[in-house]
Scaffold this active site. Structure first.
Site, PDB file in Angstrom:
ATOM      1  N   ASN A 127     -21.768   2.453  61.289  1.00  0.00           N
ATOM      2  CA  ASN A 127     -23.216   2.684  61.333  1.00  0.00           C
ATOM      3  C   ASN A 127     -23.865   1.364  61.738  1.00  0.00           C
ATOM      4  O   ASN A 127     -23.991   0.453  60.927  1.00  0.00           O
ATOM      5  CB  ASN A 127     -23.678   3.136  59.941  1.00  0.00           C
ATOM      6  CG  ASN A 127     -25.172   3.423  59.895  1.00  0.00           C
ATOM      7  OD1 ASN A 127     -25.887   3.201  60.879  1.00  0.00           O
ATOM      8  ND2 ASN A 127     -25.641   3.901  58.762  1.00  0.00           N
ATOM      9  N   ARG A 158     -43.531   3.428  55.720  1.00  0.00           N
ATOM     10  CA  ARG A 158     -44.042   4.285  56.796  1.00  0.00           C
ATOM     11  C   ARG A 158     -45.075   5.262  56.250  1.00  0.00           C
ATOM     12  O   ARG A 158     -44.902   5.786  55.148  1.00  0.00           O
ATOM     13  CB  ARG A 158     -42.895   5.074  57.447  1.00  0.00           C
ATOM     14  CG  ARG A 158     -42.054   4.248  58.400  1.00  0.00           C
ATOM     15  CD  ARG A 158     -40.854   5.020  58.895  1.00  0.00           C
ATOM     16  NE  ARG A 158     -39.627   4.488  58.342  1.00  0.00           N
ATOM     17  CZ  ARG A 158     -38.458   5.111  58.373  1.00  0.00           C
ATOM     18  NH1 ARG A 158     -38.363   6.291  58.929  1.00  0.00           N
ATOM     19  NH2 ARG A 158     -37.389   4.548  57.861  1.00  0.00           N
ATOM     20  N   GLU A 175     -23.167  10.230  53.804  1.00  0.00           N
ATOM     21  CA  GLU A 175     -23.237  10.395  55.254  1.00  0.00           C
ATOM     22  C   GLU A 175     -21.942   9.935  55.922  1.00  0.00           C
ATOM     23  O   GLU A 175     -21.517  10.497  56.924  1.00  0.00           O
ATOM     24  CB  GLU A 175     -24.438   9.619  55.802  1.00  0.00           C
ATOM     25  CG  GLU A 175     -25.748  10.337  55.483  1.00  0.00           C
ATOM     26  CD  GLU A 175     -26.982   9.458  55.617  1.00  0.00           C
ATOM     27  OE1 GLU A 175     -27.183   8.593  54.750  1.00  0.00           O
ATOM     28  OE2 GLU A 175     -27.724   9.631  56.584  1.00  0.00           O
ATOM     29  N   HIS A 187     -32.071  12.131  59.580  1.00  0.00           N
ATOM     30  CA  HIS A 187     -31.261  12.271  58.357  1.00  0.00           C
ATOM     31  C   HIS A 187     -30.441  13.561  58.376  1.00  0.00           C
ATOM     32  O   HIS A 187     -30.066  14.095  57.325  1.00  0.00           O
ATOM     33  CB  HIS A 187     -32.131  12.328  57.075  1.00  0.00           C
ATOM     34  CG  HIS A 187     -32.908  11.097  56.763  1.00  0.00           C
ATOM     35  ND1 HIS A 187     -34.215  11.133  56.311  1.00  0.00           N
ATOM     36  CD2 HIS A 187     -32.583   9.785  56.821  1.00  0.00           C
ATOM     37  CE1 HIS A 187     -34.643   9.903  56.110  1.00  0.00           C
ATOM     38  NE2 HIS A 187     -33.676   9.066  56.424  1.00  0.00           N
ATOM     39  N   ARG A 207     -22.322   6.668  63.957  1.00  0.00           N
ATOM     40  CA  ARG A 207     -23.601   7.304  63.652  1.00  0.00           C
ATOM     41  C   ARG A 207     -24.580   6.974  64.782  1.00  0.00           C
ATOM     42  O   ARG A 207     -24.791   5.791  65.094  1.00  0.00           O
ATOM     43  CB  ARG A 207     -24.154   6.767  62.339  1.00  0.00           C
ATOM     44  CG  ARG A 207     -25.499   7.349  62.040  1.00  0.00           C
ATOM     45  CD  ARG A 207     -26.219   6.593  60.960  1.00  0.00           C
ATOM     46  NE  ARG A 207     -27.514   7.192  60.753  1.00  0.00           N
ATOM     47  CZ  ARG A 207     -28.548   6.540  60.258  1.00  0.00           C
ATOM     48  NH1 ARG A 207     -28.430   5.299  59.896  1.00  0.00           N
ATOM     49  NH2 ARG A 207     -29.691   7.141  60.106  1.00  0.00           N
TER      50      ARG A 207
END
Ligand code: AMP
Length: 398
Positions: free
Chosen positions: A7, A241, A385, A180, A91
């Site tokens: 990743n 965010r 993940e 996600h 990823r």
């Protein structure tokens, strides 16, 4: 077969080596400050001590070379040679409309990922650098791209189109993509297993609540809506965010503060969310939780606004699916915060939800946290993940 999961961020790189047959983690680690002074490798073989090595990493190829050396070294290495790594799973954040599933990496696929760069300028170029570095160092090893957007490609048009001139979709592919996805897919499937029900028979809402946060609606095994959009800025209030806002706010703030679009975008991405709402107190939910327990106003207002938005999305997705069987909490905050789960579920009495507080206070495992007679089940499912990427990679290689 051992699968190396990579990743890759712009200055960091997380990795895990996983035995795909047994799904056992063999080693994991992290390279930080790649290309910056003070770069370090943190490496940990399963069951062993964490090793920290501060060493120069001029670029990602240098970082991956160090990772491969750590995995194969005589003392704490976990494989004898790179031949014992059967494949690499990467990823990739944005696969646009081209990738509705994971895929073997070829020259053509690399070109198609490059075409998505402008949709994820902070992430995709870094992901591609990781692919390039691995191809240089492990030229014969098959590589697979696993996309954050792929799981959401089943959304119907009514869910992914914005109320904008249709030509922007036709010309520029401006639409909801969602992110996600690997986590939403993993958690929703796991929830079905934990409940002992067929995945295809369930209506599930997954709340991935971390520094980045998103909600998805998974009906009969397919994602039908999700809160992030063209970019990961839309939807929930996040660490820094803003999530959903009236788009006219951009022009309003730009005028009032004499700022450019780029400057306002920077504020929406990096200075908003719970960080902004708490008056710059913290973007870390642990700090905000502590502030809530101490009754500090800045923490309380940020957490209340955060939880309220999650509750609203659950309502919207319950309507979109005409019902819901299970609500799942995952990621850093979702997995670890009984407080936020209580705040979100407080207004869900209309779904017949009651939380079992003893279960809600447990940590670190797959849990049903609703009472046995709760009409809608509420679960905590720690996301994984990396394992999901290893599974996808193995399935393609096999
Ligand atoms: P993630 O992006 O999934 O790594 O999640 C990171 C976020 O989860 C950070 O804001 C952390 O503060 C939050 N988090 C991690 N552990 C806890 C905890 N024990 N309680 C509350 N929040 C936590």
């Amino acid at each position: 077969m051992n699968i190396l999961v990579i990743n890759c961020g712009s200055s960091s790189l997380k990795f895990q080596l996983i035995d795909a047959e047994t799904e056992v983690l063999i080693a994991k680690g992290l390279c930080e400050r790649i290309g910056i002074d003070g770069s370090q490798l943190v490496y940990q073989p399963a069951g062993g001590e964490k090793e920290k090595t501060v060493t120069p990493m001029p670029d990602h190829t240098g970082a991956i070379a160090l990772v491969l050396k750590a995995l194969t070294n005589d003392k704490t290495g976990v494989v004898k040679s790179l031949d014992e790594i059967g494949a690499v799973g990467h990823r990739i954040v944005h696969g646009g409309e081209k990738f509705a599933a994971s895929t073997m990496i070829t020259e053509e696929v690399i070109k198609a990922i490059e075409d998505c760069n402008e949709l994820a300028p902070l992430h995709n170029p870094a992901n591609l650098i990781g692919i390039d570095a691995c191809r240089k160092l492990m030229p014969g090893t098959p590589m697979v791209a696993v996309f954050d957007t792929a799981f959401h490609q089943t959304m119907p048009q009514e869910a992914y189109l914005y109320g904008l001139p249709y030509e922007y979709y036709e010309k520029y592919k401006v639409r909801r993509y969602g992110f996600h996805g690997t986590s939403h897919s993993y958690v929703s499937k796991r929830a079905a297993q934990v409940l002992g029900k067929a995945y295809e028979d369930l209506k599930i809402i997954v709340c991935h609540l971390g520094n980045g946060a998103s909600v998805s609606a998974v009906q009969n095994g397919k994602c039908i809506d999700t809160s992030m959009g063209l970019t990961p800025l839309e939807g929930l209030i996040m660490g820094s965010r803003c999530g959903d806002i009236d788009p006219a706010i951009m022009e309003f703030i730009a005028h009032k503060e004499n700022k450019s679009i780029d400057e306002v975008m920077d504020i929406l991405n990096k200075k908003s969310g719970v960080l902004g709402l708490s008056g710059d107190f913290s973007s870390d939910f642990r700090d905000l939780e502590d502030a809530c327990f101490e009754g500090k106003e800045e923490g309380v207002r940020a957490m209340k606004a955060f939880a309220y938005r999650v509750t609203k999305y659950i309502g919207a997705y319950t309507a979109a699916m005409n019902g819901v069987d299970a609500i799942c909490f995952t990621a850093g905050l979702g997995e670890n915060s009984p407080l936020v789960r209580n705040m979100v579920c407080d207004r869900l009495g209309y779904l017949g939800i009651a939380l079992d507080q003893e279960q809600n206070n447990k940590r670190g495992e797959d849990l049903v946290i609703s009472t046995p007679d709760s009409k809608t089940k509420v679960l905590v499912i720690p996301t994984n993940e990396e394992l999901a990427i290893a599974r996808e990679t193995y399935a393609l290689i096999k």
